[in-house]
Each structure stands twice: as C-alpha cells, then as structure tokens.
Design a protein around this motif. Structure first.
Motif, PDB file in Angstrom:
ATOM      1  N   SER A 101      -0.540  -6.274 -14.239  1.00  0.00           N
ATOM      2  CA  SER A 101      -1.500  -6.131 -13.146  1.00  0.00           C
ATOM      3  C   SER A 101      -0.752  -6.359 -11.842  1.00  0.00           C
ATOM      4  O   SER A 101       0.365  -6.889 -11.836  1.00  0.00           O
ATOM      5  CB  SER A 101      -2.660  -7.109 -13.307  1.00  0.00           C
ATOM      6  OG  SER A 101      -2.185  -8.430 -13.359  1.00  0.00           O
ATOM      7  N   ARG A 102      -1.378  -5.944 -10.728  1.00  0.00           N
ATOM      8  CA  ARG A 102      -0.713  -6.085  -9.434  1.00  0.00           C
ATOM      9  C   ARG A 102      -1.736  -6.005  -8.309  1.00  0.00           C
ATOM     10  O   ARG A 102      -2.869  -5.582  -8.520  1.00  0.00           O
ATOM     11  CB  ARG A 102       0.354  -5.018  -9.241  1.00  0.00           C
ATOM     12  CG  ARG A 102      -0.224  -3.615  -9.133  1.00  0.00           C
ATOM     13  CD  ARG A 102       0.858  -2.606  -8.769  1.00  0.00           C
ATOM     14  NE  ARG A 102       0.403  -1.275  -9.131  1.00  0.00           N
ATOM     15  CZ  ARG A 102       1.124  -0.386  -9.778  1.00  0.00           C
ATOM     16  NH1 ARG A 102       2.339  -0.667 -10.148  1.00  0.00           N
ATOM     17  NH2 ARG A 102       0.631   0.794 -10.062  1.00  0.00           N
ATOM     18  N   THR A 103      -1.272  -6.365  -7.126  1.00  0.00           N
ATOM     19  CA  THR A 103      -2.056  -6.155  -5.907  1.00  0.00           C
ATOM     20  C   THR A 103      -1.493  -4.927  -5.206  1.00  0.00           C
ATOM     21  O   THR A 103      -0.370  -4.486  -5.493  1.00  0.00           O
ATOM     22  CB  THR A 103      -1.956  -7.351  -4.942  1.00  0.00           C
ATOM     23  OG1 THR A 103      -0.608  -7.460  -4.473  1.00  0.00           O
ATOM     24  CG2 THR A 103      -2.406  -8.651  -5.608  1.00  0.00           C
ATOM     25  N   LEU A 104      -2.233  -4.422  -4.261  1.00  0.00           N
ATOM     26  CA  LEU A 104      -1.754  -3.263  -3.512  1.00  0.00           C
ATOM     27  C   LEU A 104      -0.553  -3.631  -2.643  1.00  0.00           C
ATOM     28  O   LEU A 104       0.375  -2.835  -2.491  1.00  0.00           O
ATOM     29  CB  LEU A 104      -2.877  -2.671  -2.656  1.00  0.00           C
ATOM     30  CG  LEU A 104      -2.539  -1.336  -1.998  1.00  0.00           C
ATOM     31  CD1 LEU A 104      -2.139  -0.286  -3.035  1.00  0.00           C
ATOM     32  CD2 LEU A 104      -3.702  -0.854  -1.171  1.00  0.00           C
ATOM     33  N   GLY A 105      -0.535  -4.845  -2.120  1.00  0.00           N
ATOM     34  CA  GLY A 105       0.617  -5.298  -1.342  1.00  0.00           C
ATOM     35  C   GLY A 105       1.896  -5.290  -2.161  1.00  0.00           C
ATOM     36  O   GLY A 105       2.967  -4.943  -1.657  1.00  0.00           O
ATOM     37  N   GLU A 106       1.780  -5.676  -3.431  1.00  0.00           N
ATOM     38  CA  GLU A 106       2.955  -5.639  -4.312  1.00  0.00           C
ATOM     39  C   GLU A 106       3.438  -4.205  -4.512  1.00  0.00           C
ATOM     40  O   GLU A 106       4.640  -3.945  -4.482  1.00  0.00           O
ATOM     41  CB  GLU A 106       2.621  -6.284  -5.650  1.00  0.00           C
ATOM     42  CG  GLU A 106       2.403  -7.779  -5.551  1.00  0.00           C
ATOM     43  CD  GLU A 106       1.776  -8.407  -6.780  1.00  0.00           C
ATOM     44  OE1 GLU A 106       1.862  -9.642  -6.893  1.00  0.00           O
ATOM     45  OE2 GLU A 106       1.184  -7.690  -7.622  1.00  0.00           O
ATOM     46  N   LEU A 107       2.503  -3.275  -4.682  1.00  0.00           N
ATOM     47  CA  LEU A 107       2.897  -1.868  -4.827  1.00  0.00           C
ATOM     48  C   LEU A 107       3.540  -1.355  -3.546  1.00  0.00           C
ATOM     49  O   LEU A 107       4.534  -0.629  -3.591  1.00  0.00           O
ATOM     50  CB  LEU A 107       1.691  -1.003  -5.204  1.00  0.00           C
ATOM     51  CG  LEU A 107       1.973   0.491  -5.338  1.00  0.00           C
ATOM     52  CD1 LEU A 107       3.036   0.782  -6.397  1.00  0.00           C
ATOM     53  CD2 LEU A 107       0.688   1.248  -5.644  1.00  0.00           C
ATOM     54  N   LEU A 108       3.001  -1.732  -2.386  1.00  0.00           N
ATOM     55  CA  LEU A 108       3.592  -1.310  -1.117  1.00  0.00           C
ATOM     56  C   LEU A 108       5.028  -1.815  -1.003  1.00  0.00           C
ATOM     57  O   LEU A 108       5.924  -1.059  -0.607  1.00  0.00           O
ATOM     58  CB  LEU A 108       2.752  -1.808   0.063  1.00  0.00           C
ATOM     59  CG  LEU A 108       3.279  -1.397   1.441  1.00  0.00           C
ATOM     60  CD1 LEU A 108       3.156   0.107   1.648  1.00  0.00           C
ATOM     61  CD2 LEU A 108       2.547  -2.147   2.538  1.00  0.00           C
ATOM     62  N   ASN A 109       5.259  -3.061  -1.379  1.00  0.00           N
ATOM     63  CA  ASN A 109       6.619  -3.613  -1.298  1.00  0.00           C
ATOM     64  C   ASN A 109       7.598  -2.872  -2.195  1.00  0.00           C
ATOM     65  O   ASN A 109       8.728  -2.592  -1.791  1.00  0.00           O
ATOM     66  CB  ASN A 109       6.609  -5.102  -1.630  1.00  0.00           C
ATOM     67  CG  ASN A 109       6.010  -5.926  -0.511  1.00  0.00           C
ATOM     68  OD1 ASN A 109       6.075  -5.556   0.651  1.00  0.00           O
ATOM     69  ND2 ASN A 109       5.427  -7.052  -0.858  1.00  0.00           N
ATOM     70  N   VAL A 110       7.180  -2.539  -3.409  1.00  0.00           N
ATOM     71  CA  VAL A 110       8.039  -1.770  -4.317  1.00  0.00           C
ATOM     72  C   VAL A 110       8.317  -0.385  -3.735  1.00  0.00           C
ATOM     73  O   VAL A 110       9.457   0.080  -3.706  1.00  0.00           O
ATOM     74  CB  VAL A 110       7.398  -1.654  -5.719  1.00  0.00           C
ATOM     75  CG1 VAL A 110       8.117  -0.628  -6.573  1.00  0.00           C
ATOM     76  CG2 VAL A 110       7.378  -3.006  -6.408  1.00  0.00           C
ATOM     77  N   THR A 111       7.285   0.251  -3.247  1.00  0.00           N
ATOM     78  CA  THR A 111       7.421   1.607  -2.691  1.00  0.00           C
ATOM     79  C   THR A 111       8.297   1.592  -1.442  1.00  0.00           C
ATOM     80  O   THR A 111       9.068   2.526  -1.213  1.00  0.00           O
ATOM     81  CB  THR A 111       6.034   2.192  -2.381  1.00  0.00           C
ATOM     82  OG1 THR A 111       5.243   2.133  -3.575  1.00  0.00           O
ATOM     83  CG2 THR A 111       6.128   3.634  -1.931  1.00  0.00           C
TER      84      THR A 111
END
Length: 154
Positions: free
Chosen positions: A77-87
């Motif tokens: 699972s993840r937050t959107l902020g975590e996805l933004l950081n990866v991207t």
C-alpha cells in the motif's frame, strides 16, 4: 476574528506568491477547473511535483483525500505522496488499477509520470471509489487537462 481572517488571507497569498516559476504562466484556477472537469471527484487527488526532489508544487484534492493509504496494486500500500516521490526520481509512468475494498465494490486507480514539455515536473494521481476508471484512462484525461491550460504545450 477579522484579524485571524486577515492573517489567513495573507498566508495564502504569500504561499501562492512562492509558486514555482514553471507554473507562473499557468492559471491555477483554470488548472484546478480542468482537473475537476476531467477526473474531479471527492476521491481524487492530483499532485504536481518537481523532478528529483518530489517537492509538491500544486495539489488538487483535500488533505484527507491526498493523505490516504491505498492499495498499490502490487500487494503493498502507499500514499500519493510516496508515488510522487518515486516518480520524481524515476520519471517512469505508472498506470495501474485494482480493488480497494475486500468485496471488490471499490477500486483505486493510480496514474503518474512526467509532464510532457516540462523536464522539471512530474505528476501523480489517485482516484478511489465505486466507479473509478482504469489508471491509464486517468492518465489520458489528465494529459488533456494539462494541455487545455497550457501546462503541456503543443
């Protein structure tokens, strides 16, 4: 009470004055309206951030919606902020969808990637609910919204 309102208004104006130069030619109200018209929903959050650092430069969606922990569609699972950081680090597009409730009645769609014509910007979006389109559809709709307001130039 009016001094609190004045202080709050001053804070909002000072924060908006610090928006990154790359967004200076973009009408933020028009950007929010375009996002709202294409994927707007109480269960939607869109973050625009800087490549590399992942610092958020624009947010569409409430604090609660944007901070939710949702299934990442890979068993985690993840937050959107975590996805933004990866991207922000990889600049690799991500478009996935999966059930977000045990009964499969709700789904989550994730869309993220670079913002075309802006090497310094990436976006990440999450949409969750009973009628959520696939992540690839969310990505396509956001691309159209970004083009509409001139964030992506053709």
């Amino acid at each position: 009470m009016s001094s609190r309102l004045t202080l709050a208004a001053a804070l909002v104006l000072s924060l908006s004055a610090c928006s990154p130069a790359v967004l200076k030619d973009v009408d933020i109200a028009a950007l929010d309206a375009a996002i709202n018209d294409t994927v707007g929903d109480p269960g939607t959050c869109v973050l625009i951030g800087e490549t590399g650092s992942g610092e958020t430069v624009h947010r569409f969606g409430s604090n609660v919606t944007c901070a939710r922990v949702l299934p990442a569609c890979d068993g985690a699972s993840r937050t959107l902020g975590e996805l933004l950081n990866v991207t922000a680090k990889t600049r690799q597009p991500i478009n996935v969808s999966c059930p977000s409730s045990p009964d499969g009645g709700r789904t989550v769609a994730w869309a993220a990637g670079p913002i075309e014509t802006h090497e310094e910007l990436v976006y990440a979006a999450a949409m969750e609910g009973p009628n959520t389109p696939p992540g690839i559809v969310v990505a396509d709709k956001l691309k159209n919204a970004f083009e509409k307001v001139g964030l992506i130039k053709r």
